[in-house]
Write a protein that holds these residues in place. Structure first.
Motif, PDB file in Angstrom:
ATOM      1  N   LYS A 190     101.767   1.076  19.756  1.00  0.00           N
ATOM      2  CA  LYS A 190     101.708  -0.735  20.932  1.00  0.00           C
ATOM      3  C   LYS A 190     103.318  -1.019  20.938  1.00  0.00           C
ATOM      4  N   LEU A 227     107.633   0.424  28.712  1.00  0.00           N
ATOM      5  CA  LEU A 227     107.802  -0.495  29.621  1.00  0.00           C
ATOM      6  C   LEU A 227     108.851  -1.337  30.291  1.00  0.00           C
ATOM      7  N   GLY A 238     101.161   6.925  30.843  1.00  0.00           N
ATOM      8  CA  GLY A 238     100.867   6.594  29.829  1.00  0.00           C
ATOM      9  C   GLY A 238      99.150   9.126  29.300  1.00  0.00           C
ATOM     10  N   TRP A 286      94.676   2.743  26.775  1.00  0.00           N
ATOM     11  CA  TRP A 286      94.377   1.889  27.324  1.00  0.00           C
ATOM     12  C   TRP A 286      94.005   0.863  27.191  1.00  0.00           C
ATOM     13  N   ILE A 313      96.964  -1.275  26.237  1.00  0.00           N
ATOM     14  CA  ILE A 313      97.107  -2.359  27.522  1.00  0.00           C
ATOM     15  C   ILE A 313      96.627  -3.203  27.350  1.00  0.00           C
ATOM     16  N   LYS A 314      95.617  -3.408  27.886  1.00  0.00           N
ATOM     17  CA  LYS A 314      94.671  -4.305  27.653  1.00  0.00           C
ATOM     18  C   LYS A 314      94.992  -5.329  26.177  1.00  0.00           C
ATOM     19  N   GLU A 343      97.966  -7.162  27.886  1.00  0.00           N
ATOM     20  CA  GLU A 343      97.187  -8.074  28.445  1.00  0.00           C
ATOM     21  C   GLU A 343      96.890  -8.900  28.049  1.00  0.00           C
ATOM     22  N   ILE A 366     100.774  -6.096  33.585  1.00  0.00           N
ATOM     23  CA  ILE A 366     101.150  -4.909  33.858  1.00  0.00           C
ATOM     24  C   ILE A 366     100.380  -4.383  34.032  1.00  0.00           C
ATOM     25  N   SER A 421      98.758  -0.662  37.344  1.00  0.00           N
ATOM     26  CA  SER A 421      98.708   0.457  37.230  1.00  0.00           C
ATOM     27  C   SER A 421      99.052   1.218  38.456  1.00  0.00           C
ATOM     28  N   TYR A 461     101.331   3.032  33.935  1.00  0.00           N
ATOM     29  CA  TYR A 461     102.257   2.050  33.917  1.00  0.00           C
ATOM     30  C   TYR A 461     102.596   1.252  33.743  1.00  0.00           C
TER      31      TYR A 461
END
Length: 327
Positions: free
Chosen positions: A6, A13, A23, A38, A41-42, A45, A51, A53, A59
């Motif tokens: 992460k 990013l 990704g 994914w 990414i969540k 957020e 973020i 896509s 992303y």
């Protein structure tokens, strides 16, 4: 602290500056599924990162939250060692304790311990330091300079110069230094420095440099008894300060001036320090553990002592004291 994947995703990013990051490429690199990426990414957020896509491209970062985590600081970092390793926390009792433990466990030179909040922050003489969540900079830097132990206290003065320079660069505010470890704006404290030592008899093993900066507090964030003596960069500037950018700039100047000190000694730092000092030439009262003396501050010596000329004309060197200006 975030997982390595992460962290790496967030760094990419930032580095892409709004362009899509694949990704699938990251999934392949780390041997993960697209679904795992994914989920990261969540998680980002949920932490406040916005973020977007783009189909078949990946992303992209729209906006980052105001956090002093590794990714946000690294976006601005221009050092070779200081801040290159960051241990980030949401809340801790004090970063200083964690830094001591990490130093004893072999943490590399320049490792930074930083938290959004301290619940038991402390300053010099174990005085409490109010460390509001998400409002200030609460951090401890592990330093391993090649110095004998008797030269370690001067790093407090090196740090003061570095922090003042960083604040000037980021905010255009011009703070002043109050010996030995306070930085003031308009007579109110905005930064404190705590220098602690791990050493053998003949060499420094590690210096734990604790720094607290009141960055984005408003007046109501300070206890009533502190409102007359404490301030923040936001109060003085009239707008929020990018904390991550300021951390990176402090790391930059700390690395630069520590290297200068190790190579050239204290003389060049002394010139810089005295240019920001508030007390040179002024009548002061110096309160020490066992006595209090009054006189005129002459500046600091080559080993960082405050030089005070007493009323009878004698010169007194002071290593540690609380300083009060006399009318």
């Amino acid at each position: 602290m975030k997982s390595p994947v992460k962290n790496e995703l967030l760094k990419r990013l930032f580095a892409a500056q709004g362009e899509p990051v694949s990704g699938q490429d990251i999934a392949d690199e780390f041997g993960l599924s697209r679904t795992a990426i994914w989920k990261y990414i969540k998680e980002l957020e949920e932490e406040g990162y916005e973020i977007g896509s783009q189909r078949k491209k990946g992303y992209f970062l729209i906006e980052a939250p105001d956090l002093v985590n590794a990714a946000n600081i690294s976006e601005y970092l221009q050092t070779t060692a200081y801040g290159q390793q960051i241990n980030y926390f949401k809340t801790v009792p004090t970063t200083q304790t964690i830094a001591h433990e990490e130093a004893q466990n072999g943490a590399v030179d320049g490792t930074l311990i930083i938290s959004e909040e301290q619940t038991a922050g402390k300053g010099r003489l174990a005085r409490p330091w109010v460390s509001n969540a998400g409002r200030g900079i609460w951090m401890s830097l592990i330093m391993r300079p090649e110095l004998p132990p008797q030269q370690a206290p001067q790093l407090t003065l090196v740090a003061a110069v570095a922090i003042v320079r960083a604040i000037e660069d980021v905010t255009d505010i011009q703070p002043v230094i109050k010996w030995p470890n306070d930085i003031l704006i308009n007579g109110k404290k905005v930064t404190g420095i705590l220098t602690e030592l791990q050493s053998d008899p003949d060499r420094v093993k590690a210096i734990i440099l604790g720094i607290g900066v009141n960055a984005n507090q408003e007046t109501a964030d300070f206890p009533e008894e502190l409102q007359a003596i404490a301030t923040s960069l936001r109060i003085e500037k009239g707008e929020k300060v990018d904390r991550a950018k300021l951390v990176a700039k402090i790391m930059h100047y700390l690395e630069q001036y520590t290297a200068l000190y190790v190579e050239k000694g204290f003389a060049p730092i002394k010139i810089l320090w005295e240019s920001y000092a508030t007390i040179t030439g002024k009548k002061i009262k110096a309160s020490m553990v066992n006595e209090t003396v009054e006189g005129t501050a002459l500046g600091i010596s080559q080993d960082g002592m405050l030089e005070l000329q007493l009323d009878d004309g004698t010169i007194r060197g002071i290593y540690s004291a609380d300083i009060e200006l006399k009318n």
